[in-house]
Design an enzyme around this catalytic site. Structure first.
Site, PDB file in Angstrom:
ATOM      1  N   ASN A 142      -0.412  -3.275 -50.479  1.00  0.00           N
ATOM      2  CA  ASN A 142      -1.139  -4.065 -50.087  1.00  0.00           C
ATOM      3  C   ASN A 142      -2.478  -3.158 -49.314  1.00  0.00           C
ATOM      4  O   ASN A 142      -3.524  -3.787 -49.015  1.00  0.00           O
ATOM      5  CB  ASN A 142      -0.501  -4.726 -48.397  1.00  0.00           C
ATOM      6  CG  ASN A 142      -0.470  -4.117 -47.362  1.00  0.00           C
ATOM      7  OD1 ASN A 142       0.412  -3.061 -47.578  1.00  0.00           O
ATOM      8  ND2 ASN A 142      -0.456  -4.548 -46.615  1.00  0.00           N
TER       9      ASN A 142
ATOM     10  N   ARG B  25      10.153   7.314  -2.621  1.00  0.00           N
ATOM     11  CA  ARG B  25      11.762   7.499  -3.259  1.00  0.00           C
ATOM     12  C   ARG B  25      11.961   7.623  -4.878  1.00  0.00           C
ATOM     13  O   ARG B  25      12.305   7.723  -5.560  1.00  0.00           O
ATOM     14  CB  ARG B  25      13.060   7.107  -2.660  1.00  0.00           C
ATOM     15  CG  ARG B  25      13.108   7.804  -1.637  1.00  0.00           C
ATOM     16  CD  ARG B  25      14.297   7.150  -0.686  1.00  0.00           C
ATOM     17  NE  ARG B  25      14.195   6.918  -0.091  1.00  0.00           N
ATOM     18  CZ  ARG B  25      15.170   4.994  -0.060  1.00  0.00           C
ATOM     19  NH1 ARG B  25      16.559   5.338  -0.460  1.00  0.00           N
ATOM     20  NH2 ARG B  25      14.649   4.039   1.010  1.00  0.00           N
TER      21      ARG B  25
ATOM     22  N   SER C  31      12.778  -7.509 -59.241  1.00  0.00           N
ATOM     23  CA  SER C  31      13.524  -6.154 -57.887  1.00  0.00           C
ATOM     24  C   SER C  31      12.972  -5.111 -58.369  1.00  0.00           C
ATOM     25  O   SER C  31      11.984  -4.898 -59.402  1.00  0.00           O
ATOM     26  CB  SER C  31      15.216  -5.511 -58.667  1.00  0.00           C
ATOM     27  OG  SER C  31      15.962  -7.049 -58.116  1.00  0.00           O
TER      28      SER C  31
ATOM     29  N   ASN D 252      16.531  -6.192   8.489  1.00  0.00           N
ATOM     30  CA  ASN D 252      15.615  -6.755   8.369  1.00  0.00           C
ATOM     31  C   ASN D 252      15.408  -7.063   6.721  1.00  0.00           C
ATOM     32  O   ASN D 252      14.886  -6.100   5.953  1.00  0.00           O
ATOM     33  CB  ASN D 252      14.546  -6.123   9.205  1.00  0.00           C
ATOM     34  CG  ASN D 252      13.162  -6.617   8.551  1.00  0.00           C
ATOM     35  OD1 ASN D 252      13.231  -7.720   8.361  1.00  0.00           O
ATOM     36  ND2 ASN D 252      12.751  -5.507   9.182  1.00  0.00           N
TER      37      ASN D 252
ATOM     38  N   ALA E  61       0.757  -0.759   0.069  1.00  0.00           N
ATOM     39  CA  ALA E  61       0.055   0.030  -0.101  1.00  0.00           C
ATOM     40  C   ALA E  61       0.811   1.053   0.084  1.00  0.00           C
ATOM     41  O   ALA E  61       0.465   2.339  -0.435  1.00  0.00           O
ATOM     42  CB  ALA E  61      -0.469   0.017   1.180  1.00  0.00           C
TER      43      ALA E  61
HETATM   44  C1  UD1 Z   1      10.953  -2.015   5.956  1.00  0.00           C
HETATM   45  C2  UD1 Z   1      11.144  -2.538   7.575  1.00  0.00           C
HETATM   46  C3  UD1 Z   1      12.544  -2.619   7.249  1.00  0.00           C
HETATM   47  C4  UD1 Z   1      13.384  -3.249   7.020  1.00  0.00           C
HETATM   48  C5  UD1 Z   1      12.492  -3.694   5.278  1.00  0.00           C
HETATM   49  C6  UD1 Z   1      12.679  -4.143   4.048  1.00  0.00           C
HETATM   50  C7  UD1 Z   1       9.371  -1.547   8.455  1.00  0.00           C
HETATM   51  C8  UD1 Z   1       9.216  -0.120  10.011  1.00  0.00           C
HETATM   52  N1  UD1 Z   1      10.851  -1.968   8.280  1.00  0.00           N
HETATM   53  O1  UD1 Z   1      11.253  -0.349   5.977  1.00  0.00           O
HETATM   54  O2  UD1 Z   1      13.097  -3.107   8.402  1.00  0.00           O
HETATM   55  O3  UD1 Z   1      14.620  -3.671   6.286  1.00  0.00           O
HETATM   56  O4  UD1 Z   1      11.215  -3.043   4.843  1.00  0.00           O
HETATM   57  O5  UD1 Z   1      12.854  -4.393   2.812  1.00  0.00           O
HETATM   58  O6  UD1 Z   1       8.803  -2.741   8.694  1.00  0.00           O
HETATM   59  N2  UD1 Z   1       3.533  -1.273   3.018  1.00  0.00           N
HETATM   60  C9  UD1 Z   1       2.019  -0.989   2.999  1.00  0.00           C
HETATM   61  N3  UD1 Z   1       1.588   0.008   4.002  1.00  0.00           N
HETATM   62  C10 UD1 Z   1       2.385   1.538   4.797  1.00  0.00           C
HETATM   63  C11 UD1 Z   1       3.081   1.605   4.420  1.00  0.00           C
HETATM   64  C12 UD1 Z   1       4.388   0.787   3.437  1.00  0.00           C
HETATM   65  O7  UD1 Z   1       1.034  -1.374   2.422  1.00  0.00           O
HETATM   66  O8  UD1 Z   1       1.591   2.279   5.535  1.00  0.00           O
HETATM   67  C13 UD1 Z   1       4.331  -1.527   2.292  1.00  0.00           C
HETATM   68  C14 UD1 Z   1       4.842  -0.557   1.248  1.00  0.00           C
HETATM   69  O9  UD1 Z   1       3.954  -0.795  -0.578  1.00  0.00           O
HETATM   70  C15 UD1 Z   1       5.822  -1.973   0.580  1.00  0.00           C
HETATM   71  C16 UD1 Z   1       6.439  -2.827   2.458  1.00  0.00           C
HETATM   72  O10 UD1 Z   1       4.880  -2.493   3.583  1.00  0.00           O
HETATM   73  O11 UD1 Z   1       5.917  -3.189   0.063  1.00  0.00           O
HETATM   74  C17 UD1 Z   1       7.563  -1.892   2.852  1.00  0.00           C
HETATM   75  O12 UD1 Z   1       7.248  -1.039   3.185  1.00  0.00           O
HETATM   76  P1  UD1 Z   1       8.534   0.448   2.953  1.00  0.00           P
HETATM   77  O13 UD1 Z   1       8.366   1.919   2.997  1.00  0.00           O
HETATM   78  O14 UD1 Z   1       9.280  -0.089   1.325  1.00  0.00           O
HETATM   79  O15 UD1 Z   1       9.038  -0.410   4.244  1.00  0.00           O
HETATM   80  P2  UD1 Z   1      11.181  -0.176   4.300  1.00  0.00           P
HETATM   81  O16 UD1 Z   1      11.318   0.870   4.496  1.00  0.00           O
HETATM   82  O17 UD1 Z   1      11.534  -0.578   3.234  1.00  0.00           O
END
Ligand code: UD1
Ligand code: MG
Length: 482
Positions: A402, A28, A421, A185, A23
């Protein structure tokens, strides 16, 4: 086929449900497109994650959507996928909490995946589920970690001395010492439902991003003495997430490299993998050689023993055995039979069928046409909506006219015919078996089998040499603006 092993040690075997968090806005990425719809190796990031969950034998696939929800649903809809809305994106913990109602108290192991972590493999998911379910007492859950040389802005994992999780600290909340940790993680978890929802309900947004972090739930469980298993990824690349375009490029390359390696192991020579794009859905037979800058996309299938030279670009195209594609040829929606040779600089458009041993040479464009076995169009021709019989020869500069401005018409060229040709074949028109058209002819009427058609102005040779000297050009004076 499920990759999940049976659990021999008396552990809990629960139903496994995938919950994919998709979601987030992905700020970025600087994009109008929702992050999880950005494509890597030809498919949306989310599609890769869903495939891994399917292959790991999850009984349900729940995707949490929010930013660009309609678009994500439209692109990734499938009979086995359920969508849950996170109307406001308040963090990963809040995102997972949105799945609670859909699970309605169901006892399950939740395989929680991030829609932006597409290199995850079914084997890893199976192992995670197994880890979280194994043992008499059972662990609270399990999560995947990796030791990365460049951990970037990923969450840092601090283990306990016994190897279980101590805590997860988000990069933005970490101090210098924690940032120096290289164990990260991966954003892939096996968590118990419904228990995990109680932990999610207790989350607070007291962190640098003011969000409800999913990572705080396992940290809280660890702090109260429960065991959270850490699964170290055998291939740390599985942890690569996509948060910006540079990471998207890295993940794209990894997905391609995986497929190229599998092809190489199955007998395909890939001369320069870093300069070769073969989308993972593409099949290539043994003893085929791929030169640098070959691009094979979509549902393309290449037979064995083919040679694809530099710059061959194929989309949804099928090549038989022993086909040669010379440099810089573009093929889309074409079928090329065994032993045919194409290019250099040829263009085969949708609906092209080349028969065995046929030949299409440089600067020849073919569309919606069939060249039967052994037929040749060597140079500078346009064949549209045509049938070219076995062994027929199409001369340089031949054009099937064509299109009459309103509709398309077909040209039929018989077996063994010789189209001289620069012949213009004004469709609809037929050139019979073994017939010949004289060079430079405009053919508007059918040519009978074996006949010779001459459709051009007869040459006149006139006496003398006219216009030997060009008249002098007069200088015309014009007024110039001042
Ligand atoms: C998250 C982890 C981080 C981990 C990393 C791995 C958390 C707080 N951090 O960080 O520890 O190293 O993933 O890739 O979980 N999303 C939602 N709803 C929201 C926010 C995010 O559905 O409100 C979804 C995003 O679309 C995405 C995923 O969750 O697919 C991860 O969110 P993102 O914002 O990318 O977290 P990271 O900063 O990568
Ligand atoms: Mg991320």
């Amino acid at each position: 086929m499920s990759l999940i092993p049976d659990i021999p040690d008396g552990g809990r075997r629960r139903s496994r449900v995938a919950v994919v968090l998709a979601a987030g806005k992905g700020t970025r990425m600087v994009s109008r497109l929702p992050k999880v719809l950005h494509r890597a190796a030809g498919r949306p990031l989310l599609a890769w994650v869903l495939d891994a969950a399917r292959a790991a034998g999850c009984s349900r696939l729940i995707v949490v959507v929010g930013h660009g929800a309609e678009q994500v649903q439209a692109e990734c809809a499938a009979p086995d996928v359920e969508f849950v809305l996170q109307a406001e994106q308040r963090g990963t913990g809040h995102a997972l909490a949105q799945a609670e109602a859909a699970l309605a108290g169901q006892e399950a192991t939740l395989l929680v995946l991030s829609g932006d972590v597409p290199l995850v493999t079914p084997a890893t998911l199976a192992e995670l589920a197994h880890l979280s379910e194994a043992g008499e007492a059972g662990a609270w859950g399990a999560m995947a970690v990796a030791e990365l040389a460049e951990p970037g802005m990923l969450g840092r994992v601090i283990p306990r001395p016994d190897g279980g999780l101590g805590s997860i600290v988000e990069f933005r909340d970490a101090n210098a010492e924690q940032r120096a940790v290289r164990l990260i993680n991966a954003g892939l978890y096996a968590l118990p439902a419904p228990q995990v929802f109680a932990d999610l309900a207790a989350l607070t947004p007291d962190n640098a991003q003011g969000e409800l972090y999913l990572t705080d739930a396992p940290t809280a469980a660890a702090r109260r003495g429960e065991r959270v298993e850490l699964l170290a990824l055998a291939d740390p690349a599985e942890a690569l997430g996509v948060n910006d375009r540079a990471e998207l490029a890295a993940v794209h390359r990894r997905l391609l490299d995986r497929h190229l390696l599998a092809l190489a192991r199955s007998g395909v020579t890939v001369l320069e993998p870093a300069r070769t794009v073969v989308e993972p859905g593409v099949e290539v037979g043994a003893d085929t050689v791929l030169h640098p800058d070959v691009t094979l996309l979509g549902s393309t299938r290449v037979g064995g023993g083919c040679t694809l030279h530099q710059g061959a670009w194929l989309l949804d195209t099928v090549l038989g055995e022993g086909v040669t594609i010379f440099p810089y040829s573009v093929l889309e929606g074409a079928e090329v039979a065994a032993g045919a040779r194409v290019g250099p600089f040829a263009r085969l458009r949708p609906g092209t069928r080349l028969g065995e041993g046929s030949r299409v040479g440089n600067f020849v464009e073919v569309k919606g046409s069939e060249l039967k076995a052994g037929a040749k169009a060597g140079h500078l021709a346009y064949l549209g909506d045509a049938t070219v019989g076995e062994g027929a020869n199409i001369g340089a500069g031949v054009v099937t006219c064509n299109f009459d401005g309103e509709a398309k018409h077909r040209t039929e060229i018989g077996r063994g015919a010789f189209v001289g040709s620069d012949t213009m074949l004004v469709a609809p028109v037929r050139v019979g078996d073994g017939a010949t058209t004289a060079a430079g002819s405009v053919i508007t009427k059918d040519v009978p089998a074996g006949g010779l058609a001459v459709g051009r102005v007869r040459q006149k040779n006139l006496p003398g040499r006219l216009g030997r000297r060009r008249p002098k050009t007069e200088t015309i004076e014009t007024e110039t603006e001042s």
